[in-house]
Write a protein that holds these residues in place. Structure first.
Motif, PDB file in Angstrom:
ATOM      1  N   ARG A  59      45.390  42.984  30.688  1.00  0.00           N
ATOM      2  CA  ARG A  59      45.766  42.138  29.550  1.00  0.00           C
ATOM      3  C   ARG A  59      44.630  42.005  28.545  1.00  0.00           C
ATOM      4  N   GLN A  60      43.404  42.212  29.006  1.00  0.00           N
ATOM      5  CA  GLN A  60      42.225  42.067  28.146  1.00  0.00           C
ATOM      6  C   GLN A  60      42.074  43.281  27.232  1.00  0.00           C
ATOM      7  N   ARG A  61      41.244  43.115  26.216  1.00  0.00           N
ATOM      8  CA  ARG A  61      40.913  44.221  25.309  1.00  0.00           C
ATOM      9  C   ARG A  61      39.605  44.854  25.765  1.00  0.00           C
ATOM     10  N   TRP A  62      39.563  46.196  25.737  1.00  0.00           N
ATOM     11  CA  TRP A  62      38.382  46.935  26.182  1.00  0.00           C
ATOM     12  C   TRP A  62      37.973  47.934  25.115  1.00  0.00           C
ATOM     13  N   SER A  63      36.670  48.028  24.893  1.00  0.00           N
ATOM     14  CA  SER A  63      36.165  48.930  23.858  1.00  0.00           C
ATOM     15  C   SER A  63      36.449  50.385  24.187  1.00  0.00           C
ATOM     16  N   GLU A  64      36.382  50.737  25.469  1.00  0.00           N
ATOM     17  CA  GLU A  64      36.627  52.096  25.942  1.00  0.00           C
ATOM     18  C   GLU A  64      37.497  52.032  27.192  1.00  0.00           C
ATOM     19  N   PRO A  65      38.401  52.996  27.398  1.00  0.00           N
ATOM     20  CA  PRO A  65      39.213  52.992  28.622  1.00  0.00           C
ATOM     21  C   PRO A  65      38.362  52.935  29.891  1.00  0.00           C
ATOM     22  N   ARG A  66      37.209  53.628  29.875  1.00  0.00           N
ATOM     23  CA  ARG A  66      36.357  53.623  31.061  1.00  0.00           C
ATOM     24  C   ARG A  66      35.865  52.217  31.397  1.00  0.00           C
ATOM     25  N   ASP A  67      35.684  51.385  30.372  1.00  0.00           N
ATOM     26  CA  ASP A  67      35.164  50.034  30.614  1.00  0.00           C
ATOM     27  C   ASP A  67      36.100  49.242  31.520  1.00  0.00           C
ATOM     28  N   LEU A  68      37.410  49.415  31.342  1.00  0.00           N
ATOM     29  CA  LEU A  68      38.361  48.704  32.195  1.00  0.00           C
ATOM     30  C   LEU A  68      38.185  49.134  33.650  1.00  0.00           C
ATOM     31  N   VAL A  69      38.037  50.428  33.880  1.00  0.00           N
ATOM     32  CA  VAL A  69      37.885  50.929  35.253  1.00  0.00           C
ATOM     33  C   VAL A  69      36.546  50.466  35.837  1.00  0.00           C
ATOM     34  N   ASP A  70      35.492  50.489  35.019  1.00  0.00           N
ATOM     35  CA  ASP A  70      34.197  49.972  35.471  1.00  0.00           C
ATOM     36  C   ASP A  70      34.325  48.509  35.898  1.00  0.00           C
ATOM     37  N   ALA A  71      35.084  47.745  35.113  1.00  0.00           N
ATOM     38  CA  ALA A  71      35.263  46.326  35.417  1.00  0.00           C
ATOM     39  C   ALA A  71      35.976  46.130  36.749  1.00  0.00           C
ATOM     40  N   LEU A  72      37.019  46.914  36.990  1.00  0.00           N
ATOM     41  CA  LEU A  72      37.749  46.796  38.256  1.00  0.00           C
ATOM     42  C   LEU A  72      36.852  47.159  39.442  1.00  0.00           C
ATOM     43  N   GLU A  73      36.006  48.183  39.275  1.00  0.00           N
ATOM     44  CA  GLU A  73      35.098  48.540  40.363  1.00  0.00           C
ATOM     45  C   GLU A  73      34.112  47.411  40.617  1.00  0.00           C
ATOM     46  N   ARG A  74      33.601  46.831  39.556  1.00  0.00           N
ATOM     47  CA  ARG A  74      32.672  45.704  39.714  1.00  0.00           C
ATOM     48  C   ARG A  74      33.361  44.540  40.427  1.00  0.00           C
ATOM     49  N   LEU A  75      34.602  44.228  40.044  1.00  0.00           N
ATOM     50  CA  LEU A  75      35.326  43.136  40.686  1.00  0.00           C
ATOM     51  C   LEU A  75      35.563  43.437  42.163  1.00  0.00           C
ATOM     52  N   GLY A  76      35.866  44.695  42.487  1.00  0.00           N
ATOM     53  CA  GLY A  76      36.024  45.069  43.888  1.00  0.00           C
ATOM     54  C   GLY A  76      34.741  44.875  44.665  1.00  0.00           C
ATOM     55  N   THR A  77      33.621  45.259  44.061  1.00  0.00           N
ATOM     56  CA  THR A  77      32.319  45.075  44.711  1.00  0.00           C
ATOM     57  C   THR A  77      32.029  43.600  44.936  1.00  0.00           C
ATOM     58  N   VAL A  78      32.269  42.784  43.906  1.00  0.00           N
ATOM     59  CA  VAL A  78      32.027  41.347  44.022  1.00  0.00           C
ATOM     60  C   VAL A  78      32.899  40.740  45.110  1.00  0.00           C
ATOM     61  N   ALA A  79      34.149  41.174  45.203  1.00  0.00           N
ATOM     62  CA  ALA A  79      35.046  40.636  46.234  1.00  0.00           C
ATOM     63  C   ALA A  79      34.519  40.950  47.632  1.00  0.00           C
ATOM     64  N   LEU A  80      34.018  42.160  47.844  1.00  0.00           N
ATOM     65  CA  LEU A  80      33.478  42.522  49.160  1.00  0.00           C
ATOM     66  C   LEU A  80      32.184  41.762  49.449  1.00  0.00           C
ATOM     67  N   LEU A  81      31.363  41.560  48.442  1.00  0.00           N
ATOM     68  CA  LEU A  81      30.151  40.747  48.631  1.00  0.00           C
ATOM     69  C   LEU A  81      30.519  39.308  48.984  1.00  0.00           C
ATOM     70  N   ALA A  82      31.543  38.783  48.303  1.00  0.00           N
ATOM     71  CA  ALA A  82      31.989  37.425  48.602  1.00  0.00           C
ATOM     72  C   ALA A  82      32.535  37.323  50.027  1.00  0.00           C
ATOM     73  N   SER A  83      33.223  38.377  50.476  1.00  0.00           N
ATOM     74  CA  SER A  83      33.735  38.397  51.846  1.00  0.00           C
ATOM     75  C   SER A  83      32.589  38.296  52.852  1.00  0.00           C
ATOM     76  N   ALA A  84      31.521  39.081  52.614  1.00  0.00           N
ATOM     77  CA  ALA A  84      30.354  39.010  53.500  1.00  0.00           C
ATOM     78  C   ALA A  84      29.692  37.640  53.405  1.00  0.00           C
ATOM     79  N   GLU A  85      29.638  37.100  52.207  1.00  0.00           N
ATOM     80  CA  GLU A  85      29.030  35.777  52.013  1.00  0.00           C
ATOM     81  C   GLU A  85      29.800  34.710  52.773  1.00  0.00           C
TER      82      GLU A  85
END
Length: 269
Positions: free
Chosen positions: A84-110
């Motif tokens: 739903r958000q606006r992204w400057s480049e299509p790759r930025d959206l995918v980068d964001a999803l990967e970052r969110l996935g990483t954060v979710a796994l870090l939170a799980s360990a936390e």
């Protein structure tokens, strides 16, 4: 990320943090990684979910239909929120999803009280790869099927690391997304340190530091940078003595090898 993408990522981070206490964060992280791999495999799909000419509700409906029955509802909701958000480049959206996935796994360990263990395991794996050329080639072989590289990670870490560590390393190996493995793992460590509100200092020494030495060094660096510092030690006998400290892009090299090299340069001059 620039401009609009940076603002969209900040909003996605905030929504994820609000969601994490009420979901299976580990499963969420792994499913977000699966979505990343799906989007990486289809330029047409990336364009469709980032097309500014389409209404945001249409973009969200597209991914909701695509993911229905494939992932848990919370994962589909996170992805829909991101598209739903606006992204400057299509790759930025995918980068964001990967970052969110990483954060979710870090939170799980936390949540399990194991975030520091995860940091140590990721760092040790990165050092193992750096010290073994054959392993580095096998993990970085783009001619090998991703599933084969992922299976190698599973064999190496099975029973030896947290499940969250395995998932994070597997993602870095299977979907490097234009990065070297070392850089991808460093990104994980930096996000983990940020979650603990700490910087990461990679210290290279000729022999292992004692716990007391690590604590004193962490305290000294903490005074310099004004925040907590996680000290990760890499043993390299070739430095002979002294230490090399890298925090982000900053490097302090006080090894015997560097001092000898400087002395040679002065003599030559």
């Amino acid at each position: 990320m620039r401009g609009q993408s940076r603002d969209s990522l900040a909003a996605a981070d905030d929504r994820l943090e609000a969601l994490l206490p009420s979901v299976d964060a580990g499963r969420l992280g792994e499913e977000l990684f699966a979505v990343v791999r799906l989007l990486d495999s289809s330029a047409g799909l990336r364009r469709a979910v980032t097309d500014p000419a389409r209404e945001e509700a249409d973009r969200a409906a597209l991914v909701t239909r695509l993911l229905r029955g494939q992932v848990q509802e919370s994962t589909a909701d996170v992805v829909a929120g991101v598209v739903r958000q606006r992204w400057s480049e299509p790759r930025d959206l995918v980068d964001a999803l990967e970052r969110l996935g990483t954060v979710a796994l870090l939170a799980s360990a936390e949540q399990q009280g194991a975030l520091e263990t995860l940091e140590e395991e990721v760092f040790r794996f990165s050092r193992l790869v750096a010290a073994d050329d054959a392993l580095a080639r096998a993990l970085g072989d783009r001619t090998a099927a991703p599933e084969r590289r992922g299976a190698l990670v599973d064999r190496l870490l099975a029973g030896r690391a947290l499940e969250q560590t395995r998932a994070l390393v597997r993602q870095a190996v299977v979907a490097p997304r234009g990065r070297r493995l070392e850089a991808a793992l460093q990104d994980v460590l930096e996000l983990a340190a940020r979650r603990r509100q700490r910087l990461v200092a990679v210290v290279t020494a000729a022999s292992p530091l004692t716990p007391s030495q690590q604590q004193r060094l962490a305290a000294a660096l903490g005074r310099v940078y004004g925040r907590g510092v996680l000290v990760e030690v890499d043993v390299d006998p070739e430095v002979l003595g002294g230490v090399r400290v890298q925090v982000g892009d900053e490097v302090l090299d006080a090894t015997v090898v560097s001092r000898l090299a400087e002395a040679r340069r002065r003599l030559a001059g």
